[in-house]
Enzyme design. Sequence first.
Site: not given
Length: 809
Positions: A668, A741, A775
Site C-alpha cells: 500500500s 482492490d 487490498h
Amino acid sequence: MRAGACLIALLLATTARAQEPATGYHRAPDAIAKILETPPTPSVAVSPDHRTLAILGRENLPSIANLSKPILRLAGYRIDPATNGQAEMRVQWLNALSFKDIATRRTVAVKLPAGTRFAAPDWSPDGTRLAFYVQEANALSLWIAERDGSARMVARGLNGAFGKPFAWTPDSKALIATMVPAGRGAAPVADATPTGPVVQESMGRTSAARTYEDLLRNATDEALFDHYFTGQLMRIDLAGATKPIGQPGLITDFSVSPDGRYLLTERLKRPYSYLLPASYFPTEIAVATIDGQPVRTLVDRPLADDLPVDFDATVKGPREAVWRSDAPATLVWAEALDGGDPKAKVAFHDRILMQPAPFTAAPVELAQTPARFATIFWGNDDFAMVIDREWRTRTEHRLAVAPARPGQARTLLTRNYQDQYGDPGFPMTDENAAGKDVMRFTPARDAVYVTGDGATKAGAFPFLAAQPVAGGEAKRLWTAKAPYYETVVALLDDKGQRMLTRRESAKLAPNYMLRSVRGGSAKPLTDFADPAPALAGVTQRTITYNRADGLPLSGSLYLPAGYDAKRDGPLPTLLWAYPAEYTDAKVAGQTVDQGNRFVRPRGISHLFLLTQGYAILDNPAMPIIGENGAEANDTYVQQLRDDAQAAVDAVVKLGVSDRSRMAVGGHSYGAFMTANLLAHTDLFRAGIARSGAYNRTLTPFGFQAEQRTYWQATQTYTEMSPFTFANRIKEPILLIHGAADDNSGTFPIQSERMYAALKGNGATVRYVVLPNEAHGYRALESTEETLWQMTDWLDRYVKPKVADPKRAE
C-alpha cells in the site's frame, strides 16, 4: 540455409516460451507452505460475568474458489448475494467453539454440524449463552450456544449486508436482528439494452470527494442496493419466536436502550450518490419504542456531498448518536460548532448533547470539545470521560464531565496522541447488567482502572493503573516484567485483586493467564502451541541508529535460524517499511524495543523470507516530519532518502547485511515508498511493491495524511508521485495488485499504468494481478503465489553476489 533458419526459429521460439510468464498458481517454497497450512491459533472471548472463556477456532486461509463466488459491489460494500451477507473477503470465519470454565479449568466442546462456518460471537449480558451467525448455502442463520455445549438455530434469513445483524436485549431473553423482509421477491435484473446515458451534473456548488471504490454506477445498482440492503428488524426470543419491529428500511445500525424500552436506529434514504459511499447518503437517526412505535426523529439530514476534504470535516447537525451506557434511556449525540469545517477559527469545534426519555424536554449540553469529538467512556452520574482529537496537530484532549452536572467539563490532559512514551492508556470497561460498556471503578469509587501498552525505550510493558477521578497522575498497580509482553484482559473480582492476562515472550506463544494484581506467579489457563516452530530459531532484536540530521530511528532486525555472522558473513537483506507522518520530531524519534514479542508470520507476511536465507529489517522508521505548521509532505522525498540511507548504513555497519544485496519492499503506502526509493536513490538492487498507488493525480482530493488537494499543492503531488519519475527506476521492481482492490485510492489501474510507464522506459518489471483479491490478499492460492513471486524475484535479482561490489555502492 534452410536447416540453419529452422534452428534459429526453434531457438527463438524456445527463448520466447521461456520468457512468457508462467500460468497457474505457484506453491510457496516448502518451508513457507507448511506453515501456511497449519491452523491458526484460536482466539478467545471472555463472558461478561468473567466466569467463562469462549475459545474460538479460526478458519485457515480460504480457497480461491470460495473467494471467487459471485459478489456485488454496491455503495462501498461488498456482499454475497447468495447469503445476503458480507463478501468472503470481508469476514474472518470461525470453525470451532468450546467453553472453558475459568475457576475449574473444565472445557466443554460445543456440538456444531460438520463444516459449520460462523462469525460475530456475542455473549448475552448475563454471560449464560453465546449468539453467533452461521453461513449456509443460501442464507445466514442465527444460533445460540449454551455453556453446557449444546447449540441450536433460532432464526434463518438474517440480513448481514451492513455488517453484524443482531444484538442482545438487555434482559438476555431475546435478540434483535435485521432480517431479509418476507416475500422480498427476486433481485432486479439489468436490461442489457440501455435506456439512455447516465448523467451527473454540478451547478457551481463545491462538492469534493476522495477516491472511493465500489460506488453505485446506475439505476440498476440503485435497485440492487435497495433490494439487498433493505432489512426488517425482528425480535427473536430464545425459543425462536419472531415479532417484527417497525417498518423495513435501509437500517445501517441499531441499538437498544439500557432499560430495554427504546430502539435507536440509523436509516439511509434517497437520493443516492455515484461519487460517495453509503455512509454519506441521506440519513435519518430516530428513536422508537421497543415494539417499533415512532418516538423522536433526531435528524433527517441530506446527502453529505459538500464536506471539506479535511480529515476532521464532518456533517452539520446531530451525528454519532448513542445511548448513555450508565443510564436507563438517555440519548447522547455530537454536533459541530464549526459548521463541520475544522479550519474554522473557533474556540470549540463540537458539543455533546444529552436528552433523557421521554425525549420531550430540551436537550442539555454535556460539554464542548476543543477539537473534533472522538468518544465517551461512561461511568456514573459523577464521572464520564470525553475524548476529542485534532488530526492537523495530532492533539488529543481528555475531559472529565459529570452527567448529573452538565456543562462543567474540566481538562484531564492534553497530549500528542502519537506519543508512545507518554501514553496514559485508556479506561478499562466492563459490560454492566444491560450489556453496555462502562468504566471499571476502584472499590472506593475515587478512581477508574486504566490499562496501556507501557511503551519505553527498553520495550513495551503493559500496565494496570488507577486514574483518580479528580485528576492528577495515575497510580501504577501492576506492570508486566521482562521477558514478557503481558496485557490485562479483565479484572475478575469486585476488589480488582485478580485478573486475566494474555502473556507472550520472544520464545513463548501467547496464552491466557490468571494472576494476582499484587504479584506472584501466573497460572496458565490456555496452552496454545507455537503455530510455526520452524521459525523458533529466528533471532530478532531492535536496532537503533540516527538519521543524518540526528533524529533517532529504529527497526526490528530479523536473522534466519542458525545464522552465524562469523561463519556466514553478510546476508542479502530486505527492508520492509511504511512511512508515517509526524508533527513533532521528538515523538517521531521514539524507539520501543520489540524483543519481548512473539512473532510468527501469517498470510502474505514478508517475514516468511527468513526461511529463504534473507535478513529482514522490519518496519525501519520512515518518519516524514512537519513541525511548527510546516507540511510534512513538502519535503517527503528528501526525508525518505535520509530515512532509508540511515537504515541501510545501520545494518551494513552491524556486519549482517551486504550493501550490494539490499532490497526494499512494502504494501500500500509502503509500495508507494518503494517506488520512490528506487526512483530517487541507488541503495537497493530490487524492490517489491504490493497494492500501491503511484500517480497522485489519480487521488486529487487528498491521500494518506495529505489533506491538501492537487490544486492546492500541485508541486508536492507531482514530486511525490513515482509515476513522474518512472524513467529513473533502473532496478528490477515487482508489482503485485489485487484485481478487486477495495481500498480508497489504490485502484488496480495505479499498478497497471505504472507497469506501462516502467515498461515503456525500458525497466525490468513484473506485474502480477491476483484475481478476485482485495487490498489484502486472502485466498490460500493467492497467498502462496505472492510469496512465491517475492521469493523468486529476490532470488533472481538480490541474492546473487555481484562481481564488483563497489559498483553496487
